[in-house]
Design a protein around this motif. Structure first.
Motif, PDB file in Angstrom:
ATOM      1  N   ALA A  88       0.832  -1.197   0.000  1.00 46.53           N
ATOM      2  CA  ALA A  88       0.000   0.000   0.000  1.00 46.53           C
ATOM      3  C   ALA A  88       0.870   1.251   0.000  1.00 46.53           C
ATOM      4  O   ALA A  88       0.579   2.235  -0.670  1.00 46.53           O
ATOM      5  N   LYS A  89       1.997   1.200   0.734  1.00 47.98           N
ATOM      6  CA  LYS A  89       2.875   2.370   0.825  1.00 47.98           C
ATOM      7  C   LYS A  89       3.524   2.691  -0.510  1.00 47.98           C
ATOM      8  O   LYS A  89       3.870   3.827  -0.796  1.00 47.98           O
ATOM      9  N   LYS A  90       3.708   1.657  -1.321  1.00 48.22           N
ATOM     10  CA  LYS A  90       4.267   1.877  -2.653  1.00 48.22           C
ATOM     11  C   LYS A  90       3.197   2.360  -3.627  1.00 48.22           C
ATOM     12  O   LYS A  90       3.461   2.538  -4.809  1.00 48.22           O
ATOM     13  N   GLY A  91       1.972   2.534  -3.113  1.00 50.40           N
ATOM     14  CA  GLY A  91       0.893   2.989  -3.979  1.00 50.40           C
ATOM     15  C   GLY A  91       0.230   1.863  -4.742  1.00 50.40           C
ATOM     16  O   GLY A  91      -0.531   2.085  -5.669  1.00 50.40           O
ATOM     17  N   PHE A 138      -7.979   7.576  -2.476  1.00 47.55           N
ATOM     18  CA  PHE A 138      -8.469   6.322  -1.915  1.00 47.55           C
ATOM     19  C   PHE A 138      -7.592   5.969  -0.722  1.00 47.55           C
ATOM     20  O   PHE A 138      -6.367   5.928  -0.826  1.00 47.55           O
ATOM     21  N   TYR A 139      -8.223   5.761   0.407  1.00 46.34           N
ATOM     22  CA  TYR A 139      -7.430   5.446   1.603  1.00 46.34           C
ATOM     23  C   TYR A 139      -7.484   3.961   1.903  1.00 46.34           C
ATOM     24  O   TYR A 139      -8.567   3.384   1.992  1.00 46.34           O
ATOM     25  N   TYR A 140      -6.294   3.390   2.061  1.00 39.10           N
ATOM     26  CA  TYR A 140      -6.223   1.986   2.447  1.00 39.10           C
ATOM     27  C   TYR A 140      -6.072   1.891   3.971  1.00 39.10           C
ATOM     28  O   TYR A 140      -5.378   2.676   4.587  1.00 39.10           O
ATOM     29  N   GLU A 172      -3.290   5.988  10.527  1.00 40.73           N
ATOM     30  CA  GLU A 172      -2.957   4.654  10.018  1.00 40.73           C
ATOM     31  C   GLU A 172      -3.360   4.480   8.552  1.00 40.73           C
ATOM     32  O   GLU A 172      -3.035   3.487   7.928  1.00 40.73           O
ATOM     33  N   TRP A 173      -4.124   5.450   8.047  1.00 43.63           N
ATOM     34  CA  TRP A 173      -4.583   5.311   6.660  1.00 43.63           C
ATOM     35  C   TRP A 173      -3.433   5.554   5.695  1.00 43.63           C
ATOM     36  O   TRP A 173      -2.540   6.350   5.938  1.00 43.63           O
ATOM     37  N   ILE A 174      -3.463   4.860   4.584  1.00 42.20           N
ATOM     38  CA  ILE A 174      -2.456   5.070   3.547  1.00 42.20           C
ATOM     39  C   ILE A 174      -3.172   5.551   2.283  1.00 42.20           C
ATOM     40  O   ILE A 174      -4.110   4.912   1.802  1.00 42.20           O
ATOM     41  N   LEU A 175      -2.701   6.686   1.766  1.00 47.75           N
ATOM     42  CA  LEU A 175      -3.345   7.272   0.591  1.00 47.75           C
ATOM     43  C   LEU A 175      -2.835   6.613  -0.693  1.00 47.75           C
ATOM     44  O   LEU A 175      -1.637   6.500  -0.919  1.00 47.75           O
TER      45      LEU A 175
END
Ligand code: ZN
Length: 566
Positions: free
Chosen positions: A170-173, A255-257, A278-281
């Motif tokens: 998720a951090k890598k998009g 979009f938030y993961y 904690e959300w990842i965009l």
């Protein structure tokens, strides 16, 4: 072989009946990650443990109890079947505890140590089919601990791989997973979401209906259903669905993961929201820009103005249920009459605005109940009950302070203690005979062993009865606490108290209040708070007679409602 599945437990009566008749307990568990591995199936675990009990120890099948852990428990230390197994061992059922492999017991090294020591401490042997352990051999114990550490390491690794892996992605998009989002489809080749052109068109049109055609979300829901457009979930277009979709932040391309996560609460999996940090965009193709979303929210807000709003000033919040369908009742509907504005309890199934083929879907039809009348009558009734807590608790008191039962139990204990003394004397006699050389050691063993066993059983029974007596004491204490609570409450309600305070008290006693079309209500007490599991007081169907048991079941009939609202 007795098999206890999941939450099944033996009653005290059953336990007492089985004492001396059970030689082995089998414990079996399958965790979700094991499911694929056939060697771990519950059936094969039990089969192999049973065969060991019979072939190695010569036990009969009837002398074995198998306990199966309920599924989905993960590695929660609070496992019902394991806890019950320990309880049974403590009560003297079983000399062997048989498990396929240490990792069936637990994959937590500390827990493995705690549980094993507890079992050994009761004088019970642990027999693993696929592992050998001897608590008196340090080398064997070292191997056992190493095995526990490895299991724990493996568990942690699996967990980290999946969770950390997902977050790294998720951090890598990238998308670790993409839940269905109306307007998009997920391309499994590129691993990216793409527009679903048909749904995109609908979304854009919904936005235009709201912003340009000045339609309300209710009108939009109706229009879409009239045209036969498929709703995101099922057949019905709800006003609330339209409103929620239009406001969804995902459609601005942000979009938030990780907005929610799955946690285990009391062994059950539950989805809970996470903190925003904690959300990842992750960027996705947008439906419209942020400014448009602001406009949408503004418009929805202004449409909402002037409409009846949910009120917080009602007593039976989260407690009122619809007598027609059992659904929850909210208080939102108001009506203006010459004498003022009235609020109504109204079934949520009735107020939800859903449409199919342009027609309103009605799943619950009937009247609403005026909040002021219902609250007033209910509160008066409740206060009346609370002012006479003795009446209110009468049947409960009878049940729990059952002196006769307590006396019986105490008599049984002293009888058992007498038996114990007799056995001790008998054993002492053999000791004397042995000491004088009149009998050999083997003879002494032969004579004294059954007596010792008998002693064990009697001691166990005493333990069980004492725990029953202790439980009785607890109920007695609880009852006193409850009486005190009610009496301080009675004093307090002589003064004015706020609706929040009232609700706080109701929360303590009342489970739900069902409102019926013929203007009566039925109250269900939180009897679990009042009763322990053995003394279920039938508040609802009580045959005790008297005003109380009638009045709680059927409240005063509430007549003379205001006019019915649609
Ligand atoms: Zn209803």
């Amino acid at each position: 072989m007795l098999i206890l599945k999941g939450d099944q437990k033996l009653s005290t009566d059953n336990i007492m009946h089985l004492i001396g008749k059970i030689n082995a307990l089998i414990y079996a568990r399958v965790s979700t990650t094991d499911q694929a591995n056939k060697g771990f199936s519950i059936e094969s675990q039990i089969e192999r443990c049973k065969n060991r009990a019979i072939s190695k120890f010569g036990y009969k099948e009837s002398e074995i109890i198998a306990l199966i852990e309920p599924g989905g428990m993960g590695d929660d230390p609070n496992r019902p079947a394991l806890n019950h197994a320990l309880y049974l061992l403590e009560k003297g059922l079983g000399k062997k505890f048989i498990v396929l492999h240490p990792d069936r017991l637990t994959r937590d090294n500390t827990l493995q140590g705690v549980v094993s020591r507890r079992i050994w401490g009761m004088g019970v042997d642990i027999e693993f089919i696929e592992f050998e352990v001897n608590p008196h051999d340090p080398e064997s114990m070292l191997m056992y601990n190493i095995q526990g550490s490895i299991a724990q390491y493996n568990k942690a690794k699996i967990h980290a791989n999946s969770k950390r892996g997902r977050f790294a992605k998720a951090k890598k998009g990238e998308f670790p997973s993409f839940k269905r989002l109306y307007g998009y489809k997920f391309n499994t080749v590129t691993d990216l979401p793409e527009y679903n052109e048909e749904e995109k068109e609908i979304l854009i049109e919904m936005k235009d209906m709201l912003l340009n055609k000045k339609m309300s979300s209710n009108e939009i829901a109706k229009e879409l259903s009239r045209r036969g457009v498929a709703a995101p979930n099922g057949k019905t277009w709800y006003q609330a669905t339209v409103s929620r979709m239009l406001q969804n932040e995902d459609y601005t391309g942000d979009f938030y993961y990780g907005k929610s996560k799955v946690v285990q609460i009391n062994g059950k999996k539950k989805q809970v929201p996470t903190n925003q940090d904690e959300w990842i965009l992750i960027k996705i193709p947008p439906m419209w820009d942020k400014a448009t979303r602001e406009q949408i929210i503004e418009r929805l807000k202004s449409n909402f103005k002037g409409r009846s709003r949910a009120t917080k000033d009602y007593l039976l919040k989260n407690k009122a249920k619809c007598g027609r369908c059992g659904g929850a009742c909210g208080s939102g509907i108001t009506s203006k009459t010459k004498s003022g504005v009235y609020k109504y309890y109204s079934c949520r199934a009735k107020t939800a605005k859903g449409y199919q083929n342009g027609k309103k879907v009605v799943t619950c039809e009937g009247k609403n109940w005026r909040v002021d009348i219902v609250d007033d009558i209910f509160w008066n009734w409740f206060m009346k009950v609370m002012k006479n807590p003795e009446d209110f608790l009468e049947s409960f008191l009878e049940e729990t302070s059952d002196q006769k039962k307590i006396d019986e139990l105490k008599a049984r204990v002293s009888q058992l203690e007498k038996q114990l003394n007799e056995l001790d004397e008998e054993i002492a006699n053999y000791v004397i005979l042995f000491g004088k050389g009149k009998i050999k050691e083997s003879m002494f063993d032969q004579l004294s062993q059954p007596l010792e066993q008998n002693k064990d059983h009697i001691e166990n029974e005493i333990k069980i009865i004492n725990s029953q007596l202790a439980a009785n004491k607890q109920t007695e204490d609880k009852k006193q606490k409850l009486l005190k609570y009610i009496s301080s409450f009675s004093k307090m309600i002589k003064n004015e108290i706020t609706i929040e305070e009232k609700r706080h008290f109701l929360d303590f006693f009342i489970e739900k209040v069902t409102l019926f079309d013929d203007d009566h209500m039925e109250v269900v007490w939180k009897s679990k708070t009042l009763n322990n599991e053995n003394s279920h007081v039938d508040f609802l169907n009580g045959e005790q007679g008297g005003e109380f048991s009638n009045s709680h079941k059927r409240l005063n009939r509430i007549q003379a409602y205001g006019r019915q609202t649609a």
